[in-house]
Write an enzyme that holds these catalytic residues in place. Sequence first.
Site, PDB file in Angstrom:
ATOM      1  N   HIS A 173       0.834  -1.210   0.000  1.00 51.18           N
ATOM      2  CA  HIS A 173       0.000   0.000   0.000  1.00 51.18           C
ATOM      3  C   HIS A 173       0.868   1.260   0.000  1.00 51.18           C
ATOM      4  O   HIS A 173       0.560   2.237  -0.670  1.00 51.18           O
ATOM      5  CB  HIS A 173      -0.868   0.054   1.261  1.00 51.18           C
ATOM      6  CG  HIS A 173      -1.868  -1.044   1.391  1.00 51.18           C
ATOM      7  ND1 HIS A 173      -1.780  -2.016   2.359  1.00 51.18           N
ATOM      8  CD2 HIS A 173      -2.983  -1.323   0.679  1.00 51.18           C
ATOM      9  CE1 HIS A 173      -2.800  -2.831   2.248  1.00 51.18           C
ATOM     10  NE2 HIS A 173      -3.550  -2.451   1.235  1.00 51.18           N
TER      11      HIS A 173
ATOM     12  N   ASP B 250      -3.852  -7.934  -6.932  1.00 53.58           N
ATOM     13  CA  ASP B 250      -5.258  -8.251  -7.184  1.00 53.58           C
ATOM     14  C   ASP B 250      -5.527  -7.970  -8.667  1.00 53.58           C
ATOM     15  O   ASP B 250      -6.191  -6.995  -9.019  1.00 53.58           O
ATOM     16  CB  ASP B 250      -6.148  -7.409  -6.274  1.00 53.58           C
ATOM     17  CG  ASP B 250      -5.947  -7.763  -4.815  1.00 53.58           C
ATOM     18  OD1 ASP B 250      -6.309  -8.874  -4.429  1.00 53.58           O
ATOM     19  OD2 ASP B 250      -5.377  -6.938  -4.072  1.00 53.58           O
TER      20      ASP B 250
ATOM     21  N   VAL C 245       4.328  -5.823  -4.421  1.00 46.52           N
ATOM     22  CA  VAL C 245       5.492  -5.763  -3.515  1.00 46.52           C
ATOM     23  C   VAL C 245       5.544  -7.089  -2.752  1.00 46.52           C
ATOM     24  O   VAL C 245       4.521  -7.593  -2.301  1.00 46.52           O
ATOM     25  CB  VAL C 245       5.370  -4.561  -2.545  1.00 46.52           C
ATOM     26  CG1 VAL C 245       6.529  -4.533  -1.572  1.00 46.52           C
ATOM     27  CG2 VAL C 245       5.321  -3.262  -3.341  1.00 46.52           C
TER      28      VAL C 245
ATOM     29  N   MET D  76       2.932  -9.340  -0.604  1.00 44.97           N
ATOM     30  CA  MET D  76       2.445  -8.681   0.611  1.00 44.97           C
ATOM     31  C   MET D  76       0.930  -8.563   0.559  1.00 44.97           C
ATOM     32  O   MET D  76       0.350  -8.270  -0.487  1.00 44.97           O
ATOM     33  CB  MET D  76       3.069  -7.306   0.741  1.00 44.97           C
ATOM     34  CG  MET D  76       4.542  -7.438   1.020  1.00 44.97           C
ATOM     35  SD  MET D  76       5.133  -6.097   2.010  1.00 44.97           S
ATOM     36  CE  MET D  76       6.865  -6.520   2.066  1.00 44.97           C
ATOM     37  N   SER D  77       0.311  -8.833   1.690  1.00 48.20           N
ATOM     38  CA  SER D  77      -1.143  -8.805   1.773  1.00 48.20           C
ATOM     39  C   SER D  77      -1.535  -8.562   3.218  1.00 48.20           C
ATOM     40  O   SER D  77      -0.852  -9.044   4.136  1.00 48.20           O
ATOM     41  CB  SER D  77      -1.703 -10.160   1.317  1.00 48.20           C
ATOM     42  OG  SER D  77      -3.048 -10.291   1.724  1.00 48.20           O
TER      43      SER D  77
ATOM     44  N   ARG E 209      -3.820  -9.923   4.614  1.00 49.73           N
ATOM     45  CA  ARG E 209      -4.173 -11.240   5.154  1.00 49.73           C
ATOM     46  C   ARG E 209      -2.974 -11.987   5.731  1.00 49.73           C
ATOM     47  O   ARG E 209      -3.150 -12.895   6.535  1.00 49.73           O
ATOM     48  CB  ARG E 209      -4.821 -12.105   4.071  1.00 49.73           C
ATOM     49  CG  ARG E 209      -6.226 -11.673   3.771  1.00 49.73           C
ATOM     50  CD  ARG E 209      -6.753 -12.348   2.527  1.00 49.73           C
ATOM     51  NE  ARG E 209      -7.897 -11.627   2.030  1.00 49.73           N
ATOM     52  CZ  ARG E 209      -9.149 -11.820   2.419  1.00 49.73           C
ATOM     53  NH1 ARG E 209      -9.413 -12.748   3.284  1.00 49.73           N
ATOM     54  NH2 ARG E 209     -10.135 -11.092   1.937  1.00 49.73           N
TER      55      ARG E 209
HETATM   56  O1  PAF Z   1      -8.039  -4.174  -2.633  1.00 51.92           O
HETATM   57  C1  PAF Z   1      -8.691  -3.711  -1.679  1.00 51.92           C
HETATM   58  O2  PAF Z   1      -8.166  -3.446  -0.613  1.00 51.92           O
HETATM   59  C2  PAF Z   1     -10.187  -3.502  -1.835  1.00 51.92           C
HETATM   60  O3  PAF Z   1     -10.747  -4.482  -2.639  1.00 51.92           O
HETATM   61  C3  PAF Z   1     -10.557  -2.108  -2.337  1.00 51.92           C
HETATM   62  C4  PAF Z   1     -10.026  -1.845  -3.733  1.00 51.92           C
HETATM   63  C5  PAF Z   1     -10.017  -1.056  -1.383  1.00 51.92           C
HETATM   64  C6  PAF Z   1     -12.076  -1.946  -2.382  1.00 51.92           C
HETATM   65  O4  PAF Z   1     -12.651  -2.122  -1.132  1.00 51.92           O
END
Ligand code: PAF
Length: 286
Positions: A39, A153, A179, A187-188, A190
Amino acid sequence: MTALILRRLSDLRAKTAAWRRAGETIGLVPTMGALHAGHLSLAAAAKQSCDRVIVTIFVNPKQFNKPEDLENYPRTEADDAQKLAHLGVDLIYVPDPDQIYPEGYATNVSVAGSITDVMEGPFRPGHFDGVATVVAKLFLQTSADKAFFGQKDYQQLMVVTRMARDLDIPIEVIGCETVREASGLAMSSRNLLLPKDRLAKAAALNAAMRVAAAKASAGGAWAPLETAARQTLAEAGFGDVEYFDLRCAQTLEALDSPSRPARLLAAAWMDGVRLIDNIEVPQLNS
Ligand code: PAF
């Protein structure tokens, strides 16, 4: 300095209107929080190409098809704000739920066809409608010029790109590199749900993908490569491998070989945590 946090749409609009009047461009990074280096790289990319950057944090109930998944989703707002503090992010929009889904909310945005019919689509019914709906709202609420999404994603990136085009939302959707941990694990948020000792094992997913992709690019037939990868993942401690697919990078049509730009996409469970990843597969003879 921590960025300004706003929770009401009227406040967000007042801020973006002022930026617009000053002729400034706006970059958007939509997230559900639990921010990691992936992020942060999106926020950094936004900062590089836009005057102002908004990061949104909203755990969107409409895109969770399992109530326990929504409940367990990590919520770490204070940490998230700290992580964004040094990146020059101007505003963190953490909408109160009624700012996204007010009383009586009844509209659904649904992207139909080949990009949602496969992989995540059937395994997570309603997921992409939830994503398309909330992202459409965030695009409109922020009136951003550019939006930054991770390629991790991959299918989601295709869905939001299609949605923005189909609805004539004047925003440029930009896909940024995944990343990874040093182990290769994507990286996630989760990953936070996995015990430390499982994190190292989870890297087997990306390793198996890289092996299969290299062999496919060298001319190996896909079906036996997929079978071998599934076996490797079972031995590494993965439970269900929902899909491990070679697909056209543009249409997501299934391929037997990377005869055109291709992507290998996979989803697999480890210890009750669902992990996804995708990588580019170099074309045959390239
Ligand atoms: O990838 C994500 O974190 C979510 O699917 C998003 C794009 C913020 C939509 O809720």
